[in-house]
Design a protein around this motif. Sequence first.
Motif, short mmCIF file in Angstrom:
data_model
loop_
_atom_site.label_atom_id
_atom_site.label_comp_id
_atom_site.label_asym_id
_atom_site.label_seq_id
_atom_site.Cartn_x
_atom_site.Cartn_y
_atom_site.Cartn_z
N SER A 127 0.83 -1.20 0.00
CA SER A 127 0.00 0.00 0.00
C SER A 127 0.86 1.25 0.00
O SER A 127 1.85 1.34 0.73
CB SER A 127 -0.91 0.02 1.23
N GLN A 128 0.50 2.20 -0.84
CA GLN A 128 1.16 3.50 -0.87
C GLN A 128 0.06 4.56 -0.79
O GLN A 128 -0.81 4.62 -1.66
CB GLN A 128 1.98 3.67 -2.15
N ILE A 129 0.12 5.37 0.26
CA ILE A 129 -0.97 6.31 0.56
C ILE A 129 -0.41 7.72 0.65
O ILE A 129 0.61 7.95 1.32
CB ILE A 129 -1.66 5.93 1.88
N GLU A 130 -1.06 8.67 0.00
CA GLU A 130 -0.61 10.06 0.04
C GLU A 130 -0.88 10.65 1.42
O GLU A 130 -2.01 10.68 1.88
CB GLU A 130 -1.33 10.87 -1.04
N ARG A 131 0.19 11.15 2.08
CA ARG A 131 0.04 11.66 3.43
C ARG A 131 0.70 13.02 3.67
O ARG A 131 0.34 13.72 4.59
CB ARG A 131 0.63 10.66 4.42
N LEU A 132 1.71 13.36 2.88
CA LEU A 132 2.42 14.63 3.08
C LEU A 132 2.14 15.56 1.92
O LEU A 132 2.34 15.19 0.76
CB LEU A 132 3.92 14.39 3.21
N PHE A 133 1.70 16.79 2.25
CA PHE A 133 1.30 17.75 1.24
C PHE A 133 1.85 19.14 1.57
O PHE A 133 2.07 19.47 2.74
CB PHE A 133 -0.24 17.88 1.18
N VAL A 134 2.07 19.93 0.54
CA VAL A 134 2.19 21.36 0.73
C VAL A 134 0.78 21.84 1.03
O VAL A 134 -0.14 21.67 0.22
CB VAL A 134 2.75 22.04 -0.54
N ARG A 135 0.57 22.41 2.21
CA ARG A 135 -0.79 22.63 2.69
C ARG A 135 -1.64 23.48 1.74
O ARG A 135 -2.82 23.19 1.51
CB ARG A 135 -0.76 23.29 4.08
N ARG A 136 -1.05 24.51 1.16
CA ARG A 136 -1.84 25.40 0.30
C ARG A 136 -2.31 24.71 -0.98
O ARG A 136 -3.22 25.20 -1.66
CB ARG A 136 -1.03 26.64 -0.07
N MET A 137 -1.71 23.56 -1.32
CA MET A 137 -2.12 22.82 -2.52
C MET A 137 -3.42 22.03 -2.32
O MET A 137 -4.10 21.69 -3.28
CB MET A 137 -1.03 21.84 -2.96
N VAL A 138 -3.75 21.73 -1.05
CA VAL A 138 -4.87 20.84 -0.78
C VAL A 138 -6.18 21.62 -0.72
O VAL A 138 -6.33 22.54 0.08
CB VAL A 138 -4.67 20.08 0.54
N LYS A 139 -7.11 21.23 -1.57
CA LYS A 139 -8.42 21.86 -1.60
C LYS A 139 -9.33 21.27 -0.54
O LYS A 139 -9.90 21.98 0.29
CB LYS A 139 -9.05 21.69 -2.98
N GLU A 140 -9.48 19.95 -0.54
CA GLU A 140 -10.34 19.27 0.42
C GLU A 140 -10.14 17.77 0.31
O GLU A 140 -9.53 17.27 -0.63
CB GLU A 140 -11.82 19.59 0.15
N TYR A 141 -10.68 17.07 1.30
CA TYR A 141 -10.76 15.62 1.25
C TYR A 141 -12.17 15.21 0.85
O TYR A 141 -13.14 15.85 1.26
CB TYR A 141 -10.41 15.00 2.60
N THR A 142 -12.28 14.13 0.09
CA THR A 142 -13.58 13.59 -0.30
C THR A 142 -13.54 12.08 -0.12
O THR A 142 -12.49 11.46 -0.15
CB THR A 142 -13.92 13.92 -1.76
#
Length: 271
Positions: A136-151
């Motif tokens: 399993s490979q799961i996205e967990r680290l982001f540049v915060r301003r890039m993230v719009k929302e979780y769905t």
Amino acid sequence: MSVAAGGGTPSPTLTVAVLSHNEAHRIEACLRSAAFADQLLVVDSGSTDGTVAIAQGLGAEVHSHPDWQGFAVQRNRLLAHARGDYIFFLDSDEVMTPAFAQELQAIVRSGEQAVWKIRWRMVAFGQELTHFRSQSQIERLFVRRMVKEYTGVVHEQAQLHPQPGGADVPRRLIKARLLHYSRTTVRGSLEKLTQYVMLGAAKRAEKGQRGGVVRGLASGLSMFLRLYVFRLGFLCGGAGFLYCLFVALEGFFRYAALHYDRDSLTGRVIR
């Protein structure tokens, strides 16, 4: 951003964001492993044990949102409270090893604009499944301003803001693995089974998929063979067998519930 030593260019900051609900038995290990974060953030969904007090005692910023509406909504609440330039989503049943923490901090210091995936070292029933091939490979680290929302009802995913010129955001992989204490006890695994069966069934009901015993058997058997045989669960003793069995049972009952409980699944949100 925090000010770098010597008054140079500000260093990027990191928020480690954790969801909790009655996690007093393991929240301390999780949060201690992330104590280096500039902001240690917890969104709690109405714990009735000592989770909140433990988290606050460890210096975490805790926000209570007991009106449970699903994992995506709670992660969006983490986003709303986050202040770091980067945000890492850490689950309460996960622990960062020193190697993972060092690599994570190095990524943040680099200032790279990307999304990073994680992999796990699985721990089940008090034993690390050292031979198990967790892919399993799961996205967990982001540049915060890039993230719009979780769905998403379950296995929620981050939706990113469009990038300038329609450019694709680079995807990277953190080399060190997180310790994932997936299943601690048989009782807890049975409780988790009910939760994820109904969430998975609800997700498939929304997509118009069909359920049934035969579909469930096919899903469960193929899952068990994949995990126990091809991913070497059989080399991990009784703990490996139980882990693979519970995942397979989830696959079976998901389709059984999709058929027999279908009328009660629409719009269902379960903690």
